[in-house]
Design an enzyme around this catalytic site. Structure first.
Site, PDB file in Angstrom:
ATOM      1  N   ASP A   1      -4.840  -3.156 -19.547  1.00 41.82           N
ATOM      2  CA  ASP A   1      -4.766  -3.403 -20.997  1.00 41.82           C
ATOM      3  C   ASP A   1      -6.057  -2.967 -21.689  1.00 41.82           C
ATOM      4  O   ASP A   1      -6.017  -2.381 -22.773  1.00 41.82           O
ATOM      5  CB  ASP A   1      -4.482  -4.885 -21.271  1.00 41.82           C
ATOM      6  CG  ASP A   1      -3.150  -5.312 -20.688  1.00 41.82           C
ATOM      7  OD1 ASP A   1      -2.205  -4.502 -20.735  1.00 41.82           O
ATOM      8  OD2 ASP A   1      -3.047  -6.430 -20.158  1.00 41.82           O
TER       9      ASP A   1
ATOM     10  N   ASN B   1       9.927 -10.857  -7.300  1.00 41.25           N
ATOM     11  CA  ASN B   1       8.479 -10.779  -7.070  1.00 41.25           C
ATOM     12  C   ASN B   1       7.838 -12.146  -6.842  1.00 41.25           C
ATOM     13  O   ASN B   1       6.833 -12.255  -6.131  1.00 41.25           O
ATOM     14  CB  ASN B   1       7.802 -10.028  -8.219  1.00 41.25           C
ATOM     15  CG  ASN B   1       8.148  -8.538  -8.177  1.00 41.25           C
ATOM     16  OD1 ASN B   1       8.809  -8.082  -7.250  1.00 41.25           O
ATOM     17  ND2 ASN B   1       7.714  -7.781  -9.165  1.00 41.25           N
TER      18      ASN B   1
ATOM     19  N   ALA C   1       0.809  -1.232   0.000  1.00 39.60           N
ATOM     20  CA  ALA C   1       0.000   0.000   0.000  1.00 39.60           C
ATOM     21  C   ALA C   1       0.839   1.277   0.000  1.00 39.60           C
ATOM     22  O   ALA C   1       0.329   2.361  -0.278  1.00 39.60           O
ATOM     23  CB  ALA C   1      -0.935  -0.006   1.212  1.00 39.60           C
TER      24      ALA C   1
ATOM     25  N   ARG D   1       9.493  -7.397 -18.064  1.00 38.44           N
ATOM     26  CA  ARG D   1       8.732  -7.828 -16.878  1.00 38.44           C
ATOM     27  C   ARG D   1       9.353  -9.102 -16.308  1.00 38.44           C
ATOM     28  O   ARG D   1       9.322  -9.321 -15.096  1.00 38.44           O
ATOM     29  CB  ARG D   1       7.260  -8.046 -17.243  1.00 38.44           C
ATOM     30  CG  ARG D   1       6.510  -6.735 -17.522  1.00 38.44           C
ATOM     31  CD  ARG D   1       5.045  -7.020 -17.768  1.00 38.44           C
ATOM     32  NE  ARG D   1       4.279  -5.831 -18.119  1.00 38.44           N
ATOM     33  CZ  ARG D   1       4.182  -5.315 -19.342  1.00 38.44           C
ATOM     34  NH1 ARG D   1       4.849  -5.867 -20.342  1.00 38.44           N
ATOM     35  NH2 ARG D   1       3.448  -4.242 -19.569  1.00 38.44           N
TER      36      ARG D   1
ATOM     37  N   ILE E   1      -1.544  -7.759  -8.884  1.00 40.08           N
ATOM     38  CA  ILE E   1      -1.130  -6.687  -9.799  1.00 40.08           C
ATOM     39  C   ILE E   1       0.351  -6.863 -10.155  1.00 40.08           C
ATOM     40  O   ILE E   1       0.773  -6.595 -11.278  1.00 40.08           O
ATOM     41  CB  ILE E   1      -1.344  -5.304  -9.126  1.00 40.08           C
ATOM     42  CG1 ILE E   1      -2.839  -5.041  -8.915  1.00 40.08           C
ATOM     43  CG2 ILE E   1      -0.710  -4.194  -9.954  1.00 40.08           C
ATOM     44  CD1 ILE E   1      -3.151  -3.750  -8.173  1.00 40.08           C
ATOM     45  N   SER E   2       1.149  -7.346  -9.192  1.00 42.72           N
ATOM     46  CA  SER E   2       2.611  -7.411  -9.355  1.00 42.72           C
ATOM     47  C   SER E   2       2.995  -8.184 -10.619  1.00 42.72           C
ATOM     48  O   SER E   2       2.345  -9.159 -10.992  1.00 42.72           O
ATOM     49  CB  SER E   2       3.244  -8.101  -8.146  1.00 42.72           C
ATOM     50  OG  SER E   2       2.629  -7.668  -6.962  1.00 42.72           O
TER      51      SER E   2
ATOM     52  N   GLY F   1       3.374   1.883  -1.969  1.00 38.29           N
ATOM     53  CA  GLY F   1       4.059   2.080  -3.249  1.00 38.29           C
ATOM     54  C   GLY F   1       3.370   3.031  -4.203  1.00 38.29           C
ATOM     55  O   GLY F   1       2.343   3.640  -3.892  1.00 38.29           O
TER      56      GLY F   1
ATOM     57  N   HIS G   1      -0.321 -10.603 -19.921  1.00 35.79           N
ATOM     58  CA  HIS G   1      -0.031  -9.191 -19.669  1.00 35.79           C
ATOM     59  C   HIS G   1       1.456  -8.902 -19.875  1.00 35.79           C
ATOM     60  O   HIS G   1       2.180  -8.593 -18.937  1.00 35.79           O
ATOM     61  CB  HIS G   1      -0.485  -8.779 -18.256  1.00 35.79           C
ATOM     62  CG  HIS G   1      -0.150  -7.348 -17.943  1.00 35.79           C
ATOM     63  ND1 HIS G   1      -0.791  -6.289 -18.547  1.00 35.79           N
ATOM     64  CD2 HIS G   1       0.791  -6.799 -17.133  1.00 35.79           C
ATOM     65  CE1 HIS G   1      -0.273  -5.163 -18.120  1.00 35.79           C
ATOM     66  NE2 HIS G   1       0.699  -5.441 -17.257  1.00 35.79           N
TER      67      HIS G   1
HETATM   68  N1  LIG Z   1      -0.779  -5.663 -13.607  1.00 35.67           N
HETATM   69  C1  LIG Z   1      -0.467  -4.526 -14.208  1.00 35.67           C
HETATM   70  O1  LIG Z   1      -1.107  -4.149 -15.197  1.00 35.67           O
HETATM   71  C2  LIG Z   1       0.622  -3.665 -13.685  1.00 35.67           C
HETATM   72  C3  LIG Z   1       1.487  -4.137 -12.746  1.00 35.67           C
HETATM   73  N2  LIG Z   1       2.481  -3.358 -12.222  1.00 35.67           N
HETATM   74  C4  LIG Z   1       3.373  -3.976 -11.223  1.00 35.67           C
HETATM   75  O2  LIG Z   1       2.950  -3.589  -9.908  1.00 35.67           O
HETATM   76  C5  LIG Z   1       4.066  -3.740  -9.006  1.00 35.67           C
HETATM   77  C6  LIG Z   1       4.187  -2.512  -8.096  1.00 35.67           C
HETATM   78  O3  LIG Z   1       4.512  -1.367  -8.849  1.00 35.67           O
HETATM   79  P1  LIG Z   1       4.758   0.052  -8.133  1.00 35.67           P
HETATM   80  O4  LIG Z   1       3.696   0.332  -7.149  1.00 35.67           O
HETATM   81  O5  LIG Z   1       5.024   1.032  -9.205  1.00 35.67           O
HETATM   82  O6  LIG Z   1       6.106  -0.254  -7.357  1.00 35.67           O
HETATM   83  P2  LIG Z   1       6.702   0.535  -6.067  1.00 35.67           P
HETATM   84  O7  LIG Z   1       8.132   0.129  -5.967  1.00 35.67           O
HETATM   85  O8  LIG Z   1       6.368   1.962  -6.144  1.00 35.67           O
HETATM   86  O9  LIG Z   1       5.874  -0.100  -4.858  1.00 35.67           O
HETATM   87  C7  LIG Z   1       6.001  -1.424  -4.465  1.00 35.67           C
HETATM   88  C8  LIG Z   1       5.715  -1.494  -2.981  1.00 35.67           C
HETATM   89  O10 LIG Z   1       5.760  -2.883  -2.609  1.00 35.67           O
HETATM   90  C9  LIG Z   1       6.335  -2.928  -1.308  1.00 35.67           C
HETATM   91  N3  LIG Z   1       6.789  -4.268  -1.024  1.00 35.67           N
HETATM   92  C10 LIG Z   1       7.899  -4.908  -1.469  1.00 35.67           C
HETATM   93  N4  LIG Z   1       7.953  -6.150  -0.932  1.00 35.67           N
HETATM   94  C11 LIG Z   1       6.867  -6.294  -0.168  1.00 35.67           C
HETATM   95  C12 LIG Z   1       6.357  -7.328   0.644  1.00 35.67           C
HETATM   96  N5  LIG Z   1       6.991  -8.504   0.781  1.00 35.67           N
HETATM   97  N6  LIG Z   1       5.195  -7.123   1.315  1.00 35.67           N
HETATM   98  C13 LIG Z   1       4.548  -5.940   1.197  1.00 35.67           C
HETATM   99  N7  LIG Z   1       4.980  -4.920   0.468  1.00 35.67           N
HETATM  100  C14 LIG Z   1       6.121  -5.098  -0.216  1.00 35.67           C
HETATM  101  C15 LIG Z   1       7.439  -1.889  -1.344  1.00 35.67           C
HETATM  102  O11 LIG Z   1       7.830  -1.510  -0.029  1.00 35.67           O
HETATM  103  C16 LIG Z   1       6.745  -0.756  -2.108  1.00 35.67           C
HETATM  104  O12 LIG Z   1       6.102   0.141  -1.241  1.00 35.67           O
HETATM  105  C17 LIG Z   1       5.294  -3.957  -9.903  1.00 35.67           C
HETATM  106  O13 LIG Z   1       5.630  -5.328  -9.906  1.00 35.67           O
HETATM  107  C18 LIG Z   1       4.821  -3.524 -11.280  1.00 35.67           C
HETATM  108  O14 LIG Z   1       5.514  -4.132 -12.314  1.00 35.67           O
HETATM  109  C19 LIG Z   1       2.618  -2.050 -12.611  1.00 35.67           C
HETATM  110  C20 LIG Z   1       1.747  -1.510 -13.529  1.00 35.67           C
HETATM  111  C21 LIG Z   1       0.722  -2.289 -14.185  1.00 35.67           C
HETATM  112  O1  LIG Z   2       5.156  -2.027 -17.967  1.00 36.41           O
HETATM  113  C1  LIG Z   2       5.264  -2.329 -16.760  1.00 36.41           C
HETATM  114  O2  LIG Z   2       6.269  -2.834 -16.256  1.00 36.41           O
HETATM  115  C2  LIG Z   2       4.075  -2.088 -15.893  1.00 36.41           C
HETATM  116  C3  LIG Z   2       2.901  -2.706 -16.528  1.00 36.41           C
HETATM  117  O3  LIG Z   2       2.669  -3.885 -16.430  1.00 36.41           O
HETATM  118  C4  LIG Z   2       2.120  -1.876 -17.438  1.00 36.41           C
HETATM  119  O4  LIG Z   2       2.218  -0.632 -17.422  1.00 36.41           O
HETATM  120  O5  LIG Z   2       1.352  -2.461 -18.214  1.00 36.41           O
END
Ligand SMILES: NC(=O)C1=CN([C@@H]2O[C@H](COP(=O)(O)OP(=O)(O)OC[C@H]3O[C@@H](n4cnc5c(N)ncnc54)[C@H](O)[C@@H]3O)[C@@H](O)[C@H]2O)C=CC1
Ligand SMILES: O=C([O-])CC(=O)C(=O)O
Length: 350
Positions: free
Chosen positions: A150, A93, A9, A86, A117-118, A11, A184
Site C-alpha cells: 500500500d 486461507n 514459495a 479479498r 502476506i496471504s 507461488g 489492507h
Molecule cells: N498482503 C498483500 O499486500 C498481498 C497479498 N496477496 C495474497 O498473497 C497470497 C498468495 O498470492 P499468489 O502468490 O499470487 O498466489 P499463488 O496461487 O500464485 O500462490 C500461492 C501458493 O501457496 C501454496 N499453498 C497453498 N496452500 C498451502 C499450504 N497449506 N502450505 C504451503 N503452501 C500452500 C500454493 O501451492 C501456491 O504455490 C494470496 O492470498 C493473495 O491474495 C497478494 C498480493 C498482495
Molecule cells: O488485490 C489483491 O487481491 C491482492 C492484494 O492484496 C493487492 O494487490 O493489494
C-alpha cells in the site's frame, strides 16, 4: 546465522520473493516450502553466487523447513481473480494460516517473526494471533501483516501526480511525505499526508483520484492481468523491502527502511494491545474515529527484529478528508477482525 523460511514459495509471489531474499546479504539460510515440491526452485536459486544457502521442501517436510527459522514469511494460499473480494478468500486461507501457525508454534523458537502476506490480511492476522494465543505462545511484537504494498503504491502514484504538476521539489520517498494506515482492503486502506500543503497542491480532484487508486490498486492489477491472478511482482518487492527492514534491525539494532538514502518507518498491520504506544493509539482512534479496534496498520519501529514501538504521531495531524477516510475504515475493519478472531475461538481443539 539468519534463517528465513518462505511458506508458499512455489507461488506467484513466493518465487520472485525467494529470488529477492536470495540476493539479500543479511540472510544466511533460505528455506522454501510449498504444497508443490520446492526442490527445483531451490536448486535453481542455489546457483546464484550470493552467500546464502537454499533448501527446498515438499508437503511432507514442513517441520524441517521451519526448524531454526528466525523469520517465517507466508504468501501461501488462494489469490483473487476478477469479480472476487479479498473476503472471498477467507475460508480457504484462514484454514491455511491456522494450520501453518500451529506448526510454527510447535516447531520454532518463541522469538520467531511471523509475517503474513496471504489475504484477507485484515482477518488473517487475527487468525494468527488467536492461534498463537491458544498455543500459549503469543508474542504480538513478532506477528505482522505485510501492508507495504500500500505504501509502495502510495509513493508511486503520488510521484506520478507530482510529475504531472511539474513538481520535483517533493520526493514521495522522503521520510513522512505519505503513509498508509488502517487495514489492507478497499476503504480500510487510509493514506495520510502529514504536510497538508501537498493535499492543497494536488487539488480536490487529483487528491480523490490518488486516494481511490491507493485503496483499489489491487483491483487495477487483477483487471490488467485478465483473470490470471493478482499482484505478485510488486508484492514480492514490497515484502522484500519489509523483510530487509527487519533484517537491518537484527544486524544493526534499529530498523528503518533506507531507500535511496532516505529513511522512513514502514507500516504493518499489527495487534495493538501489548505493543508500546498501542493503548495510546487505540485511545486516539476512538477519539478521532469514534470506534475502537485492536488491529491497525501503523508505522513501526523495530529493535532486534521485533516491534519496539508504534508511531502514534501519525494520527495527530489529520485533515478533515483524512478523518472522514478513517471513520469510513473503522466499521469494515471491525467486522473483518471479529471474523478472524471467531474463526479460531470457535475451533474446539487445536
Ligand atoms: N498482503 C498483500 O499486500 C498481498 C497479498 N496477496 C495474497 O498473497 C497470497 C498468495 O498470492 P499468489 O502468490 O499470487 O498466489 P499463488 O496461487 O500464485 O500462490 C500461492 C501458493 O501457496 C501454496 N499453498 C497453498 N496452500 C498451502 C499450504 N497449506 N502450505 C504451503 N503452501 C500452500 C500454493 O501451492 C501456491 O504455490 C494470496 O492470498 C493473495 O491474495 C497478494 C498480493 C498482495
Ligand atoms: O488485490 C489483491 O487481491 C491482492 C492484494 O492484496 C493487492 O494487490 O493489494
Amino acid at each position: 546465522m539468519v534463517k528465513v523460511c518462505v511458506l508458499g514459495a512455489f507461488g506467484g509471489i513466493g518465487q520472485p520473493l525467494s529470488l529477492l531474499l536470495k540476493i539479500n546479504p543479511h540472510i544466511d539460510e533460505l528455506s522454501l516450502y510449498d504444497l508443490n515440491d520446492c526442490h527445483g526452485i531451490s536448486k535453481d536459486l542455489s546457483h546464484i553466487n550470493t552467500k546464502s544457502t537454499t533448501s527446498g521442501f515438499d508437503k511432507n517436510t514442513l517441520k524441517d523447513a521451519l526448524q531454526g527459522s528466525n523469520i517465517v514469511v507466508i504468501p501461501a494460499g488462494m489469490a483473487r481473480k476478477e469479480g472476487m473480494t479479498r473476503d472471498d478468500l477467507f475460508k480457504v486461507n484462514a484454514n491455511i494460516i491456522k494450520t501453518l501457525c500451529l506448526h510454527i508454534g510447535q516447531t520454532c523458537s518463541e522469538n520467531v517473526k511471523v509475517l503474513i502476506i496471504s489475504n484477507p490480511v485484515n482477518c488473517l492476522v487475527p487468525v494468527a494471533i488467536e492461534t498463537f494465543r491458544k498455543l500459549g505462545k503469543l508474542h504480538p511484537e513478532n506477528i505482522m501483516g505485510i501492508t507495504t504494498l500500500d505504501i509502495v503504491r502510495a509513493e508511486t502514484f503520488l510521484r506520478e501526480h507530482l510529475r504531472e504538476l511539474n513538481n520535483d521539489d517533493i520526493d514521495p520517498l522522503d521520510h513522512d511525505v505519505i503513509s498508509v494506515v488502517g487495514g489492507h482492503s478497499g476503504t480500510t486502506i487510509v493514506p495520510i499526508i502529514p504536510d497538508k500543503n501537498i493535499i492543497k497542491l494536488l487539488g480536490s480532484s487529483r487528491y480523490k483520484q490518488l486516494v481511490h487508486r491507493i485503496q483499489f490498486g489491487g483491483d487495477e492489477v487483477i483487471k490488467a492481468k485478465k483473470s490470471s491472478g493478482s499482484a505478485t511482482l510488486s508484492m514480492a518487492y514490497a515484502a522484500s523491502e519489509f523483510i530487509s527492514t527487519i533484517l537491518l534491525s537484527m544486524t544493526h539494532g534499529t530498523g528503518i527502511c533506507s531507500k535511496e538514502q532516505k529513511y522512513r518507518y514502514l507500516p504493518a498491520y499489527v495487534y495493538l494491545p501489548g505493543l508500546k504506544n498501542g493503548a495510546q493509539l487505540k485511545r486516539h482512534l476512538k477519539q478521532v474515529a469514534h470506534l475502537d479496534v485492536n488491529y491497525f496498520a501503523v508505522p513501526l519501529k523495530f529493535k532486534n527484529g521485533s516491534i519496539s514501538e508504534l508511531d502514534p504521531t501519525i494520527l495527530t495531524k489529520l485533515s478533515q478528508e483524512e478523518i472522514e477516510l478513517l471513520r469510513a475504515a473503522m466499521e469494515p475493519l471491525q467486522i473483518n477482525i471479529k471474523k478472524g478472531e471467531k474463526f479460531v475461538q470457535n475451533t474446539a481443539k487445536m
